[in-house]
Scaffold this motif. Structure first.
Motif, PDB file in Angstrom:
ATOM      1  N   UNK A   1     -52.738  58.768  91.049  1.00 63.62           N
ATOM      2  CA  UNK A   1     -51.794  59.794  91.448  1.00 63.62           C
ATOM      3  C   UNK A   1     -51.204  60.481  90.222  1.00 63.62           C
ATOM      4  N   UNK A   2     -50.794  61.709  90.406  1.00 70.41           N
ATOM      5  CA  UNK A   2     -50.148  62.440  89.326  1.00 70.41           C
ATOM      6  C   UNK A   2     -48.806  61.800  88.975  1.00 70.41           C
ATOM      7  N   UNK A   3     -48.545  61.640  87.677  1.00 68.61           N
ATOM      8  CA  UNK A   3     -47.223  61.215  87.216  1.00 68.61           C
ATOM      9  C   UNK A   3     -46.387  62.465  86.998  1.00 68.61           C
ATOM     10  N   UNK A   4     -45.211  62.505  87.609  1.00 68.02           N
ATOM     11  CA  UNK A   4     -44.396  63.717  87.594  1.00 68.02           C
ATOM     12  C   UNK A   4     -43.102  63.511  86.815  1.00 68.02           C
ATOM     13  N   UNK A   5     -42.740  64.572  86.107  1.00 64.00           N
ATOM     14  CA  UNK A   5     -41.448  64.641  85.426  1.00 64.00           C
ATOM     15  C   UNK A   5     -41.220  63.442  84.517  1.00 64.00           C
ATOM     16  N   UNK A   6     -42.180  63.177  83.645  1.00 59.26           N
ATOM     17  CA  UNK A   6     -42.044  62.053  82.721  1.00 59.26           C
ATOM     18  C   UNK A   6     -41.583  62.557  81.352  1.00 59.26           C
ATOM     19  N   UNK A   7     -40.973  61.698  80.590  1.00 56.92           N
ATOM     20  CA  UNK A   7     -40.518  62.027  79.238  1.00 56.92           C
ATOM     21  C   UNK A   7     -40.544  60.762  78.396  1.00 56.92           C
ATOM     22  N   UNK A   8     -40.446  60.945  77.085  1.00 58.25           N
ATOM     23  CA  UNK A   8     -40.466  59.823  76.149  1.00 58.25           C
ATOM     24  C   UNK A   8     -39.264  59.907  75.214  1.00 58.25           C
ATOM     25  N   UNK A   9     -38.760  58.748  74.855  1.00 58.98           N
ATOM     26  CA  UNK A   9     -37.810  58.632  73.757  1.00 58.98           C
ATOM     27  C   UNK A   9     -38.425  57.681  72.744  1.00 58.98           C
ATOM     28  N   UNK A  10     -38.693  58.222  71.545  1.00 58.53           N
ATOM     29  CA  UNK A  10     -39.317  57.431  70.476  1.00 58.53           C
ATOM     30  C   UNK A  10     -38.237  57.090  69.458  1.00 58.53           C
ATOM     31  N   UNK A  11     -38.002  55.799  69.275  1.00 56.19           N
ATOM     32  CA  UNK A  11     -37.007  55.328  68.317  1.00 56.19           C
ATOM     33  C   UNK A  11     -37.690  55.144  66.958  1.00 56.19           C
TER      34      UNK A  11
END
Length: 820
Positions: free
Chosen positions: A486-496
């Motif tokens: 399934x499509x992954x929707x509205x994802x984001x990343x925070x890279x420390x």
């Protein structure tokens, strides 16, 4: 419980998981990953590899990556068997592989083809190894020669001559008589390659010793119907031998004998003059290698015909240096770089098993490899071919049930050299490793704390990071064999990072469509300008005079944005994107539907031009060079460079459209009618069209019986045509094509249209006619487990089905262009 029922239960379970995961993804998800740990520990004092030639060119190795001329380098290797392809067209295929951004060709030397009769070696015609390597040198591409003695490659006896079976010796061992014959073979190969090795300024940088030694084998072809396979191994290794690639038991009581045999073979190769900077050995499945004297190359086959259908773990990110695929392995893995030799560029169907390898499965697999720490990519196969017939037998591995002639392999370049959809999808990633491999290779793998560790888990995002210091790349994909994701929707990343957090994107999120994959950079040096992040994938980098060019593409469904640090001496002096700025950064948002560009000016007078295109444009991009000037051609045609000429190859359409970036005044001449065209709304490119004479060739199809027909082959090829592709759309069990009564082509039906290149047959003596014989599908065939439901006919009223839907010939047009 039978296989069909297990598969049905598994699909129902995973459908329920998918429904739940779709619900969970509606609100989006932010993923966090910490990369503040130490960088990779790199050392090189243990490996007895590498070398420098008289041109002061060098290859060297450490435990993590390969270096070319002291710079990190990612080899992209494509397997192409010279002996399975007409020598007349070798050079065209070499240049096609280069156009796909393959930088190294791997090829087998099949012993049985060169010494079918003991003591009589054949290096002529399509067996002319020296001519093939000379063409590689002329076209500036490196070569790894896989010298055996055992190869497999779906060849009879794995490439061992039949006459070895009748000798008083023990094959694949340190038996003196066996080694006598091996040494004679190696001496012959050494003579063919004299003056063409890297040390002499030649293209042969590597030699592979043996293949899957103490892991796998092929059956002897000399056998009886119904008899169990008799494998081409020494008696002591039978217990450790398996069919195909897989995991193996690490308790082999004869492993020291195996290790010693590999050392002996390497010494014989060096004695024969085969002295190169790189020696490889297949290291998967506890196979033997030469410790510190070879690179143990890896493999990956997600659609194997030798194993039951199951979800492959090969689409899961992991640190491949710490945990190689097909573990356990016989070597200390952290001492060697992860360099692949046999990533399945497709798969060869057997009579009993006929999987179809989806094009999107391949670039998802390469994304996973790169994201898991691989610093070398190698395809088996990258270019298909046709297995020739010997004087006494078919050279194909008939005992395993392979076609007698066809070795298409569903490869990116087909049996007849046709470009397949996987070619262009893979090319996108090859551009990335070519332009940014020097940056990527030293980067450490960082996996999320809760990485996806089961192939059944398609509800959680699969991703990893390669990093060095505070910069790096996020790798992600949404593919799993034999499942619909399934499509992954509205994802984001925070890279420390050690320099603070980077949120990607700055606000909102992005989608990852089903079966797609992406690579996003962060804290990325763009020629002296820092991109804090981009939701676009780096594609190309090249320079002309005082200008650096970077090309990014927007993955499917993404409106790309670039967060660029504002810094002293850098101005954003032109953009066709929307720019939001503050004291710290420019946030540049682009429309992915058309090509757009933004430009940075630097205080030293140089400029950086960034072109942003969509995925479709990325797949039809071709990087070319004329003298000191580099440029990109965009075209639906296949574009290859042959010395001073550019060749366009296009199937079915006689009008070739192409665009050139950067836009400029180009002085060009074509062998056909050419005109400059309007660029429409895209003013960044120079646009042209070449119109070729339309082919009016027709074929005459004559039905002989309901399962037999003949097709005439034209006597001459029109000047504007490169090849004629015979396309047979049929539903049946098998198809055979005979030329002058001799089997010339064959096909195992798997739902695809059977395509045959006719140009090789137009030069054959005798009547120019192919006679085809088809066998019908029958009920309960074993290979239906590889078919989709709509590919299996209804046998209610008939227990056999044969349909020949259409037969047509489609021209592959060619146009030549010279740029002055």
């Amino acid at each position: 419980m039978n296989t069909w029922r297990l598969i049905l239960i598994l699909k129902i379970q995973l459908l329920l998981i998918g429904i739940l995961s779709t619900h969970a993804q509606k609100g989006g998800h932010s993923y966090q990953i910490d990369i503040t740990g130490p960088d990779k520990n790199v050392y090189d004092d243990h490996l007895k590899l590498g070398g420098t030639n008289f041109l002061n060119e060098s290859f060297s190795f450490n435990n993590y990556y390969m270096l070319m001329n002291d710079k990190p380098f990612i080899p992209v290797t494509g397997e192409f068997h010279y002996s399975r392809y007409p020598n007349k067209y070798w050079e065209e295929s070499i240049n096609k592989m280069k156009a796909g951004r393959i930088n190294t060709i791997a090829t087998y030397v099949f012993w049985i083809m060169h010494e079918e009769k003991e003591g009589e070696f054949n290096w002529q015609g399509d067996n002319n190894l020296r001519k093939f390597i000379e063409l590689c040198k002329a076209n500036n591409i490196d070569v790894i020669v896989r010298i055996g003695p055992f190869c497999h490659g779906e060849i009879r006896n794995g490439g061992l001559p039949d006459w070895l079976l009748g000798k008083p010796l023990i094959i694949r061992s340190n038996d003196k008589e066996y080694l006598f014959h091996v040494e004679r073979l190696y001496q012959q190969i050494g003579e063919q390659l004299e003056g063409l090795l890297f040390k002499d300024g030649g293209p042969v940088i590597g030699i592979q010793i043996e293949n899957e030694y103490q892991h796998s084998a092929a059956p002897w072809g000399l056998t009886y119907p119904g008899q169990p396979h008799d494998f081409t191994v020494a008696e002591q290794d039978r217990a450790a031998t398996q069919e195909g690639v897989g995991m193996a038991d690490e308790n082999n009581p004869y492993e020291e004998l195996g290790n010693e045999h590999m050392k002996v073979l390497k010494s014989l190769a060096i004695k024969a003059g085969l002295d190169v900077p790189l020696y490889t050995a297949t290291g998967w499945g506890y196979a033997a290698i030469i410790e510190n004297g070879s690179i143990p190359v890896t493999s990956a086959y997600p659609f194997p015909t030798w194993a039951d259908i199951e979800l492959s773990p090969l689409y899961l990110y992991q640190d491949l240096q710490k945990t190689p695929d097909y573990s356990p392995v016989r070597y200390k893995s952290i001492d060697y770089p992860v360099i692949a030799a046999e990533i399945g560029g497709g798969i060869m169907c057997t009579y009993a098993r006929r999987p179809t390898v989806p094009p999107k499965s391949l670039d998802a697999l390469i994304n996973r490899f790169l994201g898991s720490g691989a610093n070398g990519i190698g395809y088996y196969m990258y270019h298909g071919g046709s297995t020739p017939r010997g004087k006494s037998n078919y050279y194909s591995d008939e005992a395993y049930g392979y076609p007698k002639i066809s070795y298409d392999f569903q490869a990116p370049l087909s049996e007849y050299g046709q470009v397949k959809p996987s070619f262009n999808r893979l090319k996108v990633l090859h551009y990335f490793t070519e332009s940014f491999g020097e940056i990527l290779a030293p980067m450490e793998v960082v996996l999320p704390d809760k990485r996806v560790s089961s192939p059944e888990n398609i509800k959680d995002l699969r991703y990893s990071v390669r990093k060095k210091g505070s910069s790096g790349f996020i790798f992600m994909h949404n593919y799993q064999d034999h499942l619909e994701t399934n499509e992954f929707k509205n994802i984001s990343f925070t890279v420390n990072t050690n320099n603070g957090e980077v949120r990607i994107p700055e606000s909102d999120g992005f989608n990852l469509p089903s079966e797609e994959n992406m690579i996003f950079p962060f804290n990325f040096d763009l020629g002296g300008v820092t991109i804090q992040y981009a939701t676009a994938q780096p594609l190309l980098h090249f320079s002309n005079s005082n200008t650096q060019f970077y090309v990014f593409f927007a993955p499917e469904g993404i409106q790309p944005e670039f967060s660029v640090s504002r810094q002293k001496g850098v101005i954003l002096n032109g953009s066709s994107c929307v720019v939001d700025e503050n004291d710290n950064r420019w946030l540049i948002r682009c429309d992915a539907s058309n090509a757009v560009e933004f430009v940075f000016g630097k205080s030293d007078g140089s400029t950086i031009q960034v072109l942003v295109i969509n995925r479709e444009q990325a797949e039809k991009s071709w990087l070319l060079k004329k003298d000191s000037k580099t440029f990109v051609v965009f075209s639906d045609a296949t574009v290859i460079q042959e010395k001073d000429f550019i060749k366009f190859l296009q199937t079915g359409k006689n009008r070739v459209h192409f665009q050139i970036y950067p836009k400029d005044e180009y002085n060009m001449q074509s062998n056909e009618k050419m005109a400059e065209m309007s660029s429409g709304s895209i003013d960044l490119f120079s646009s042209y069209q070449i119109e070729l004479s339309e082919s009016e060739l027709k074929i005459d199809v004559k039905e002989i019986d309901r399962n037999k027909l003949s097709v005439n082959i034209p006597d001459q090829m029109p000047e504007s045509v490169n090849d004629l592709i015979l396309q047979i759309d049929y539903m049946g069990d098998t198809g055979m094509g005979f030329l002058n009564g001799r089997l010339a082509v064959d096909n195992f039906y798997n739902g695809s249209v059977w395509e045959i290149g006719l140009r090789t047959m137009m030069n054959e003596p005798g009547e120019k006619k192919l006679t085809f014989y088809f066998r019908p599908l029958y009920e309960n065939a074993s290979y239906y487990e590889d078919f989709k439901a709509d590919q299996i006919p209804d046998f209610t009223n008939n227990n056999q089905v044969l349909k020949i839907n259409s037969i047509e010939v489609v021209p592959e047009y060619k146009a030549l262009l010279k740029i002055y």
